[in-house]
Motif scaffolding. Structure first.
Motif, PDB file in Angstrom:
ATOM      1  N   GLU A  70      26.305  18.363   9.278  1.00 53.18           N
ATOM      2  CA  GLU A  70      27.471  17.731   9.893  1.00 53.18           C
ATOM      3  C   GLU A  70      27.108  16.402  10.569  1.00 53.18           C
ATOM      4  O   GLU A  70      27.877  15.444  10.525  1.00 53.18           O
ATOM      5  N   ILE A  71      25.933  16.364  11.207  1.00 53.47           N
ATOM      6  CA  ILE A  71      25.505  15.136  11.885  1.00 53.47           C
ATOM      7  C   ILE A  71      25.412  13.979  10.894  1.00 53.47           C
ATOM      8  O   ILE A  71      25.952  12.889  11.130  1.00 53.47           O
ATOM      9  N   TRP A  72      24.752  14.210   9.772  1.00 55.02           N
ATOM     10  CA  TRP A  72      24.574  13.133   8.800  1.00 55.02           C
ATOM     11  C   TRP A  72      25.818  12.925   7.948  1.00 55.02           C
ATOM     12  O   TRP A  72      26.092  11.796   7.505  1.00 55.02           O
ATOM     13  N   TYR A  73      26.570  13.989   7.716  1.00 57.66           N
ATOM     14  CA  TYR A  73      27.814  13.896   6.940  1.00 57.66           C
ATOM     15  C   TYR A  73      28.809  12.949   7.614  1.00 57.66           C
ATOM     16  O   TYR A  73      29.383  12.070   6.970  1.00 57.66           O
ATOM     17  N   THR A  74      28.973  13.118   8.922  1.00 51.56           N
ATOM     18  CA  THR A  74      29.906  12.240   9.642  1.00 51.56           C
ATOM     19  C   THR A  74      29.317  10.850   9.863  1.00 51.56           C
ATOM     20  O   THR A  74      30.041   9.862   9.920  1.00 51.56           O
ATOM     21  N   THR A  75      27.981  10.761   9.930  1.00 54.51           N
ATOM     22  CA  THR A  75      27.330   9.470  10.148  1.00 54.51           C
ATOM     23  C   THR A  75      27.417   8.575   8.914  1.00 54.51           C
ATOM     24  O   THR A  75      27.356   7.346   9.036  1.00 54.51           O
ATOM     25  N   THR A  76      27.580   9.152   7.731  1.00 54.34           N
ATOM     26  CA  THR A  76      27.707   8.335   6.522  1.00 54.34           C
ATOM     27  C   THR A  76      29.014   7.542   6.497  1.00 54.34           C
ATOM     28  O   THR A  76      29.111   6.541   5.779  1.00 54.34           O
ATOM     29  N   THR A  77      30.000   7.971   7.282  1.00 50.37           N
ATOM     30  CA  THR A  77      31.320   7.330   7.209  1.00 50.37           C
ATOM     31  C   THR A  77      31.804   6.719   8.523  1.00 50.37           C
ATOM     32  O   THR A  77      32.340   5.612   8.526  1.00 50.37           O
ATOM     33  N   VAL A  78      31.638   7.429   9.636  1.00 49.51           N
ATOM     34  CA  VAL A  78      32.276   7.014  10.887  1.00 49.51           C
ATOM     35  C   VAL A  78      31.812   5.641  11.385  1.00 49.51           C
ATOM     36  O   VAL A  78      32.649   4.822  11.781  1.00 49.51           O
ATOM     37  N   PRO A  79      30.497   5.322  11.402  1.00 54.12           N
ATOM     38  CA  PRO A  79      30.108   3.979  11.853  1.00 54.12           C
ATOM     39  C   PRO A  79      30.784   2.862  11.060  1.00 54.12           C
ATOM     40  O   PRO A  79      31.172   1.832  11.632  1.00 54.12           O
ATOM     41  N   LYS A  80      30.934   3.062   9.751  1.00 50.58           N
ATOM     42  CA  LYS A  80      31.601   2.038   8.932  1.00 50.58           C
ATOM     43  C   LYS A  80      33.089   1.981   9.227  1.00 50.58           C
ATOM     44  O   LYS A  80      33.697   0.902   9.205  1.00 50.58           O
ATOM     45  N   ILE A  81      33.699   3.139   9.514  1.00 52.79           N
ATOM     46  CA  ILE A  81      35.116   3.156   9.905  1.00 52.79           C
ATOM     47  C   ILE A  81      35.303   2.397  11.211  1.00 52.79           C
ATOM     48  O   ILE A  81      36.233   1.593  11.358  1.00 52.79           O
ATOM     49  N   LEU A  82      34.411   2.623  12.162  1.00 54.26           N
ATOM     50  CA  LEU A  82      34.485   1.940  13.451  1.00 54.26           C
ATOM     51  C   LEU A  82      34.287   0.436  13.304  1.00 54.26           C
ATOM     52  O   LEU A  82      34.948  -0.362  13.979  1.00 54.26           O
ATOM     53  N   SER A  83      33.381   0.039  12.408  1.00 57.53           N
ATOM     54  CA  SER A  83      33.143  -1.394  12.209  1.00 57.53           C
ATOM     55  C   SER A  83      34.367  -2.088  11.634  1.00 57.53           C
ATOM     56  O   SER A  83      34.562  -3.290  11.823  1.00 57.53           O
ATOM     57  N   GLY A  84      35.210  -1.305  10.917  1.00 61.54           N
ATOM     58  CA  GLY A  84      36.435  -1.874  10.365  1.00 61.54           C
ATOM     59  C   GLY A  84      37.416  -2.315  11.430  1.00 61.54           C
ATOM     60  O   GLY A  84      38.242  -3.222  11.200  1.00 61.54           O
ATOM     61  N   PHE A  85      37.351  -1.713  12.614  1.00 63.36           N
ATOM     62  CA  PHE A  85      38.216  -2.127  13.715  1.00 63.36           C
ATOM     63  C   PHE A  85      37.706  -3.407  14.376  1.00 63.36           C
ATOM     64  O   PHE A  85      38.459  -4.097  15.057  1.00 63.36           O
ATOM     65  N   LEU A  86      36.417  -3.707  14.190  1.00 59.06           N
ATOM     66  CA  LEU A  86      35.797  -4.843  14.874  1.00 59.06           C
ATOM     67  C   LEU A  86      35.706  -6.084  13.997  1.00 59.06           C
ATOM     68  O   LEU A  86      35.414  -7.179  14.500  1.00 59.06           O
ATOM     69  N   SER A  87      35.918  -5.935  12.684  1.00 55.46           N
ATOM     70  CA  SER A  87      35.826  -7.082  11.780  1.00 55.46           C
ATOM     71  C   SER A  87      37.108  -7.224  10.973  1.00 55.46           C
ATOM     72  O   SER A  87      37.759  -6.228  10.643  1.00 55.46           O
ATOM     73  N   ARG A  88      37.424  -8.451  10.652  1.00 52.48           N
ATOM     74  CA  ARG A  88      38.651  -8.711   9.900  1.00 52.48           C
ATOM     75  C   ARG A  88      38.552  -8.150   8.483  1.00 52.48           C
ATOM     76  O   ARG A  88      39.476  -7.534   7.974  1.00 52.48           O
ATOM     77  N   ASN A  89      37.418  -8.412   7.826  1.00 47.53           N
ATOM     78  CA  ASN A  89      37.157  -7.865   6.499  1.00 47.53           C
ATOM     79  C   ASN A  89      35.956  -6.934   6.588  1.00 47.53           C
ATOM     80  O   ASN A  89      34.847  -7.372   6.902  1.00 47.53           O
ATOM     81  N   ASN A  90      36.194  -5.668   6.335  1.00 34.34           N
ATOM     82  CA  ASN A  90      35.145  -4.666   6.468  1.00 34.34           C
ATOM     83  C   ASN A  90      34.343  -4.594   5.162  1.00 34.34           C
ATOM     84  O   ASN A  90      34.555  -3.730   4.326  1.00 34.34           O
ATOM     85  N   PHE A  91      33.403  -5.546   5.004  1.00 39.51           N
ATOM     86  CA  PHE A  91      32.620  -5.619   3.776  1.00 39.51           C
ATOM     87  C   PHE A  91      31.577  -4.514   3.710  1.00 39.51           C
ATOM     88  O   PHE A  91      31.019  -4.102   4.718  1.00 39.51           O
ATOM     89  N   ILE A  92      31.326  -4.054   2.492  1.00 36.31           N
ATOM     90  CA  ILE A  92      30.217  -3.149   2.213  1.00 36.31           C
ATOM     91  C   ILE A  92      29.643  -3.556   0.865  1.00 36.31           C
ATOM     92  O   ILE A  92      30.385  -3.788  -0.094  1.00 36.31           O
ATOM     93  N   SER A  93      28.331  -3.699   0.774  1.00 34.92           N
ATOM     94  CA  SER A  93      27.702  -4.144  -0.469  1.00 34.92           C
ATOM     95  C   SER A  93      27.874  -3.103  -1.570  1.00 34.92           C
ATOM     96  O   SER A  93      28.162  -1.928  -1.297  1.00 34.92           O
ATOM     97  N   PHE A  94      27.685  -3.553  -2.804  1.00 35.01           N
ATOM     98  CA  PHE A  94      27.782  -2.631  -3.945  1.00 35.01           C
ATOM     99  C   PHE A  94      26.796  -1.480  -3.771  1.00 35.01           C
ATOM    100  O   PHE A  94      27.149  -0.309  -3.918  1.00 35.01           O
ATOM    101  N   THR A  95      25.542  -1.822  -3.421  1.00 36.41           N
ATOM    102  CA  THR A  95      24.516  -0.792  -3.220  1.00 36.41           C
ATOM    103  C   THR A  95      24.863   0.100  -2.039  1.00 36.41           C
ATOM    104  O   THR A  95      24.738   1.326  -2.107  1.00 36.41           O
ATOM    105  N   GLY A  96      25.316  -0.517  -0.938  1.00 36.52           N
ATOM    106  CA  GLY A  96      25.688   0.248   0.254  1.00 36.52           C
ATOM    107  C   GLY A  96      26.833   1.203  -0.022  1.00 36.52           C
ATOM    108  O   GLY A  96      26.850   2.338   0.482  1.00 36.52           O
ATOM    109  N   CYS A  97      27.790   0.753  -0.830  1.00 36.79           N
ATOM    110  CA  CYS A  97      28.942   1.590  -1.169  1.00 36.79           C
ATOM    111  C   CYS A  97      28.506   2.834  -1.928  1.00 36.79           C
ATOM    112  O   CYS A  97      28.918   3.953  -1.604  1.00 36.79           O
ATOM    113  N   PHE A  98      27.630   2.654  -2.924  1.00 35.44           N
ATOM    114  CA  PHE A  98      27.216   3.807  -3.727  1.00 35.44           C
ATOM    115  C   PHE A  98      26.194   4.674  -3.005  1.00 35.44           C
ATOM    116  O   PHE A  98      26.097   5.876  -3.284  1.00 35.44           O
TER     117      PHE A  98
END
Length: 307
Positions: A70-98
């Protein structure tokens, strides 16, 4: 063949959650609070299971593994979700996405296997109590936990590798909170029916098989419980598996809604709400449900707090 004027996508934009400007700080704070509580709660479970000899039992060893997932499962998504509130365009690289897709899928699959094995453990404890220590010895418990981890990561290789080979050009906005099967297939330049069917079969077969096996375990458990003559005995027997049953219903319910359904257009705003439930809320429920409903675990917490 791709046209010469089509450009290969180097990164994606996660659209994330649509929240009004005034509500953004509230939603950001709420998600951050849930994330912190999830980390603290699951780390506490792992610490208690590791440090308390009374919890060195298969049920709690599996629970410790589930908390680690659960710790790592939620960590794979939540930090990126939170960063979406702080940046206008929530970019993620092709490699990072996969990479996110692979670890999210692998950890989710591992959780399915762990929940199934935990149901089997409860079946042995209630339906085969005299043979429990033989059928669920320490060696078998360790082997089953290892099997869950290895199977979870191996199972995810096929769908992730197939989708990563698809061409992505032009459209790079993913209308979701994470890189997942449906949204990635949606923005692919070429809709490959074979790949879509293979990914669907891989995911749905795993979910249906693990959920069915869990249901079979509980069918035998319920059959045994109703035969117990005393009401107190029935309550005690059911209380040992009630927490697990709540987690199973919540997690599998959300996962099967997302992945075991006919292909086609599905409203992404509903998918986002369900995804929030099983990526953010469910990992928090694990420590809450198990700690509140398990007397042995409560005693371990009290003993830990008294030191």
């Amino acid at each position: 063949m791709l046209g010469e004027n089509q450009t290969e996508v180097k990164d994606f934009i996660l659209r994330g959650l649509y929240v009004d400007g005034s509500a953004q700080p509230v939603v950001f704070t709420l998600i951050l609070l849930i994330y912190v509580l999830t980390l603290v709660g699951n780390m506490l479970i792992m610490l208690l299971v590791w440090s308390n000899p009374s919890l060195h039992k298969p049920m709690y060893i599996f629970l410790g593994n589930l908390s680690f997932v659960e710790i790592w499962y939620t960590t794979t998504t939540v930090p990126k979700i939170l960063s979406g509130f702080l940046s206008r365009n929530n970019f993620i690289s092709f490699t990072g996405c996969f990479l996110q897709f692979f670890f999210f899928f692998s950890l989710g699959t591992t959780e399915c296997f762990l929940l199934t094995i935990m149901g089997y453990d409860r079946y042995l404890a209630i339906c085969q109590p005299l043979r429990y220590n033989v059928l669920m010895s320490s060696r078998i418990c360790l082997w089953l936990a290892t099997y869950c981890w290895i199977s979870g990561f191996l199972w995810s290789i096929l769908p992730v590798s197939l989708i990563s080979q698809l061409p992505f050009c032009g459209e790079n906005e993913i209308d979701h909170i994470l890189c997942d099967t449906g949204p990635l297939l949606e923005i692919s330049c070429v809709r490959d029916f074979t790949i879509e069917v293979a990914c669907s079969i891989c995911t749905s077969s795993m979910l249906v098989a693990t959920f069915s096996f869990t249901c079979i375990s509980y069918a035998f458990i319920i059959q045994t419980i109703v035969r117990i003559p005393s009401a107190a005995g029935r309550r005690k027997a059911f209380s040992t598996c009630a927490s697990h049953l709540i987690v199973v219903i919540t997690f599998f319910g959300c996962a099967m809604y997302m992945y075991v359904r006919p292909s086609g257009k599905h409203p992404f705003h509903y998918d986002k709400l369900v995804a929030i439930l099983y990526t953010i809320v469910t990992p928090l429920l694990n420590p809450v449900i198990y700690s509140l409903r398990n007397k042995e675990f409560i005693k371990a917490v009290q003993k830990f707090m008294s030191h």
